[in-house]
Write an enzyme that holds these catalytic residues in place. Structure first.
Site, short mmCIF file in Angstrom:
data_model
loop_
_atom_site.label_atom_id
_atom_site.label_comp_id
_atom_site.label_asym_id
_atom_site.label_seq_id
_atom_site.Cartn_x
_atom_site.Cartn_y
_atom_site.Cartn_z
N ARG A 1 1.02 -1.30 -0.06
CA ARG A 1 0.07 0.11 0.02
C ARG A 1 0.86 1.05 -0.02
NH1 ARG A 1 -3.38 -2.02 -1.73
NH2 ARG A 1 -5.59 -2.63 -1.31
N GLU B 1 -2.59 7.91 -5.46
CA GLU B 1 -2.78 7.64 -6.92
C GLU B 1 -3.79 7.86 -7.88
OE1 GLU B 1 -2.81 3.22 -6.43
OE2 GLU B 1 -0.60 3.19 -5.30
N HIS C 1 1.00 0.26 -9.75
CA HIS C 1 0.09 -0.72 -8.93
C HIS C 1 -0.39 -1.82 -9.78
CE1 HIS C 1 -2.80 -0.25 -5.47
NE2 HIS C 1 -2.49 -1.50 -5.59
#
Length: 548
Positions: free
Chosen positions: A231, A260, A278
Site C-alpha cells: 500500500r 494514486e 500498481h
C-alpha cells in the site's frame, strides 16, 4: 422487477455474466460523480474497484442500497462506518489477488537485484553496458518481511526457495507460527539493521502510514534494497528518495504510492528504482477471481445469506468450513424459537457446544432467524444485530468446546416477557436436526413447515388434528409426539407439505384444547400461506380451553 446492480468499473466478463443471471446490471463510470449518484438512486448493490469513491454522500444517494462490493482487497475508497450506519453490507475479495501480489513483490525484488528495468531501457536505447548493471545474488541473503499476513506468508515461502534467511516483523504473529514458516520474528529495528532486502506487506491504517520514514531509513543495513507492493504511504517516498541519493539504500522496487494515480514522484528520478503503476493485482487470474468473488458476494447479500467476505459484520473474517454447515441450523433454530414464543424475547443466549472455532458467526445466524418473521424489512446478517439493538434485545453467546470427535449442538435459550423460559436445540451431526423444543426431546429434520401443539396427553388427539388438516387439503409428511409422562403435558410436532393459515391453526388447536399452537416455516424460500405473511401475533396461538 429484478434488483439493480450498478457496476461502476471494469469487471471480468465471467463476473458480469454471473450477475446478469439474477439481476439487472447497470454500467456507469464510477469516476463521473454525477452519473454515479444518479445510478445509485434505484440500485440495491454497487460493484467497484479502486477508482470509485463510495462515501456518505453516495450511500445516501442509494436509499435501496444493500451492498457495496469491492472487486479487490483494499477498501480505502469506501466509508465503512457510513455504510454500517445505513445497514449496507461492505464486502471485498480478500484472497483474489494474494498470489499475484506476492509474485509482484518477488518480481520487483529480482528486478532491483539485477537492474533489469534500467538495463532493458539502456539496451533498447542502443547501449550495451554490461559492467554498469552488475547486480547481486539473492541466495544467502537475509530477507526481511514486514507483515506476515496472507501475502507476506506467500512472499516468504517463495523467497525461501531462493536459499535466503528469513526474518519478519509482525507484532500480531506468535513466534511458534513464524517458526513453522521458517521465519525468525524480530523487532522492526532489528529487521532494518539485518536485512539485505526488505519487503513490506501491511494494510494501510493510521498506525502503518509512514511506518518506514526518515528515522527508520537511518537504521537500515547499508546497501539494502526495499520493496513495497502493498500500500502506498507505508514508506515515506521523499525519505526513501533521499536515502537512495545518499547511497544508504542501493535500490527500490515500488508498485504503490501515497497518492494514486501517480505520475510524478521523487523516486522516479533514480535509475536504481523499478517503478510500476500498481500492478500487484493486474493479472488475468486475479481480475477474474476478484470479479467472481464480488459477484458471488452480491448474490449472497441480495438473497439475505451470510457473506463470508463481509467486512462490517460483527463476526468478521471468512467463515471456517466447519462452521458453514451450521449457519442454516442456527438460523432455523432462531425462527423456531420466535414461532413458539409468539413474541420477542426479553433476553436470549446462544449456546454452542462442540469444537467450533468461531461461534460468534452462529450467534449472528440465530439473530437473523429470530427476526425473520417479526419485521417487515428483509433481515440480513448485517442488519440483524441493529434490529436487535433497536429493540433492546441483548443476545449473549456462551460456548463450550468438546473433544474433536463430538458433534456440535446449538441451543437458543431465552426468557419471554412473561418470565417463561424457552429453549430450542439442534445439531448438524448427519443432517440438520432439531433435538429439543421447550424441554421436550425431539428428532426433527430442520426443514419444511413444522406445526407445534402443546396439549394434555390423551387418546384421539393425533387423529383429530389429522382430520382437520386433511379436510383442508394439508398433507402430513411426518409426526412426532414427545411427553414427560403419560397423561401429562405433551408436544406434538407435525411436518406438513403446505403452509397452514392462522385460522386453520386456531381451529386445530381449539379442537384438541391445546394450551398453545404455533407454526414455523423452515423452507429456504419461507413461503407463507395466504396473500400476506402471518403477523407475529398469530405465530403462537393460545386458544381458550373448551368447557367440559
Amino acid at each position: 422487477m429484478r434488483p439493480v446492480v450498478v457496476v461502476a468499473e471494469e469487471l471480468a466478463p465471467a463476473a458480469l455474466t454471473q450477475l446478469r443471471q439474477d439481476f439487472d446490471v447497470r454500467r456507469v463510470d464510477g469516476t463521473d460523480r454525477a452519473a454515479l449518484l444518479a445510478a445509485l438512486a434505484g440500485a440495491e448493490a454497487v460493484v467497484i474497484r479502486s477508482a470509485t469513491r463510495i462515501d456518505a454522500e453516495a450511500i445516501a444517494a442509494g436509499p435501496a442500497l444493500r451492498v457495496v462490493a469491492r472487486a479487490g482487497v483494499g477498501l480505502d475508497n469506501v466509508d465503512i462506518p457510513a455504510a454500517t450506519a445505513h445497514g449496507v453490507l461492505v464486502v471485498n475479495a480478500p484472497t483474489s489477488n494474494i498470489v499475484s501480489a506476492a509474485e509482484q513483490a518477488v518480481a520487483l525484488l529480482l528486478a532491483v537485484a539485477r537492474h533489469t528495468a534500467s538495463a532493458s531501457a539502456a539496451l533498447k536505447a542502443g547501449e550495451w553496458r554490461r559492467s554498469r548493471y552488475t547486480g547481486v545474488e539473492v541466495a544467502g541473503k537475509t530477507v526481511g518481511v514486514v507483515g506476515l499476513g496472507r501475502i507476506g506468508v506467500l512472499f516468504a515461502q517463495r523467497m525461501a526457495a531462493f536459499g535466503t534467511r528469513l526474518i519478519a516483523y509482525d507484532p500480531y504473529v506468535q513466534p511458534a507460527r513464524a517458526a513453522q514458516l521458517g521465519v525468525r520474528l524480530v523487532s522492526l529495528e532489528e529487521l532494518l539493521g539485518e536485512a539485505d532486502f526488505i519487503s513490506v506487506h501491511l494494510p494501510r491504517t493510521p498506525e502503518t502510514v509512514g511506518l518506514i520514514g526518515a528515522r527508520e531509513l537511518t537504521l537500515v543495513k547499508p546497501g539494502v534494497r526495499i520493496i513495497n507492493a502493498a500500500r502506498g504511504g507505508l514508506i515515506d517516498e521523499q525519505a526513501l528518495a533521499d536515502a537512495l541519493a545518499e547511497g544508504r539504500v542501493a535500490g527500490a522496487g515500488v508498485d504503490v504510492y501515497a497518492k494514486e494515480p501517480c505520475t510524478s514522484s521523487p523516486l522516479f528520478a533514480h535509475e536504481n528504482v523499478v517503478a510500476t503503476p500498481h500492478l500487484g493485482a493486474s493479472t488475468v487470474e486475479a481480475q477474474d477471481k476478484a470479479g467472481l468473488d464480488a459477484a458471488r458476494s452480491v448474490r449472497l447479500a441480495l438473497h439475505g445469506e451470510f457473506v463470508p467476505d463481509a467486512v462490517n459484520v460483527q463476526a468478521g473474517g471468512v467463515v471456517d468450513e466447519e462452521v458453514r454447515p451450521l449457519l442454516p441450523l442456527a438460523e432455523k433454530l432462531g425462527t423456531v424459537f420466535t414461532a413458539i414464543a409468539g413474541t420477542l424475547a426479553a433476553s436470549v443466549t446462544v449456546e454452542v457446544r462442540g469444537p467450533v472455532a468461531a461461534p460468534e458467526v452462529l450467534r449472528l445466524a440465530v439473530i437473523k432467524g429470530l427476526f425473520a418473521t417479526i419485521t417487515a424489512e428483509r433481515v440480513t446478517y448485517v442488519n440483524a444485530p441493529m434490529l436487535a439493538g433497536a429493540r433492546g434485545l441483548f443476545i449473549a453467546l456462551a460456548s463450550a468446546r468438546r473433544e474433536p470427535a463430538a458433534s456440535v449442538e446449538v441451543t437458543v435459550r431465552g426468557v419471554l416477557p412473561d418470565g417463561r423460559a424457552l429453549s430450542v436445540t439442534g445439531t448438524a451431526r448427519d443432517a440438520l436436526k432439531i433435538t429439543e423444543v421447550d424441554g421436550y426431546g425431539t428428532e426433527l429434520t430442520a426443514d419444511g413447515i413444522l406445526l407445534f401443539f402443546t396439549y394434555v396427553d390423551r387418546p384421539g388427539v393425533v387423529g383429530t388434528v389429522g382430520s382437520i388438516l386433511g379436510r383442508a387439503g394439508v398433507n402430513i409428511a411426518g409426526m412426532q409426539v414427545a411427553r414427560r409422562a403419560a397423561g401429562g403435558e405433551a408436544l406434538m410436532t407435525l411436518m406438513v407439505d403446505s403452509a397452514v393459515g392462522a385460522d386453520l391453526l386456531t381451529a386445530a388447536a381449539a379442537a384438541i384444547g391445546a394450551a398453545a399452537a404455533s407454526a414455523a416455516d423452515l423452507r429456504d424460500d419461507a413461503v407463507t400461506a395466504g396473500d400476506e405473511p402471518w403477523p407475529a401475533a398469530d405465530r403462537r396461538i393460545r386458544p381458550e380451553r373448551p368447557e367440559a
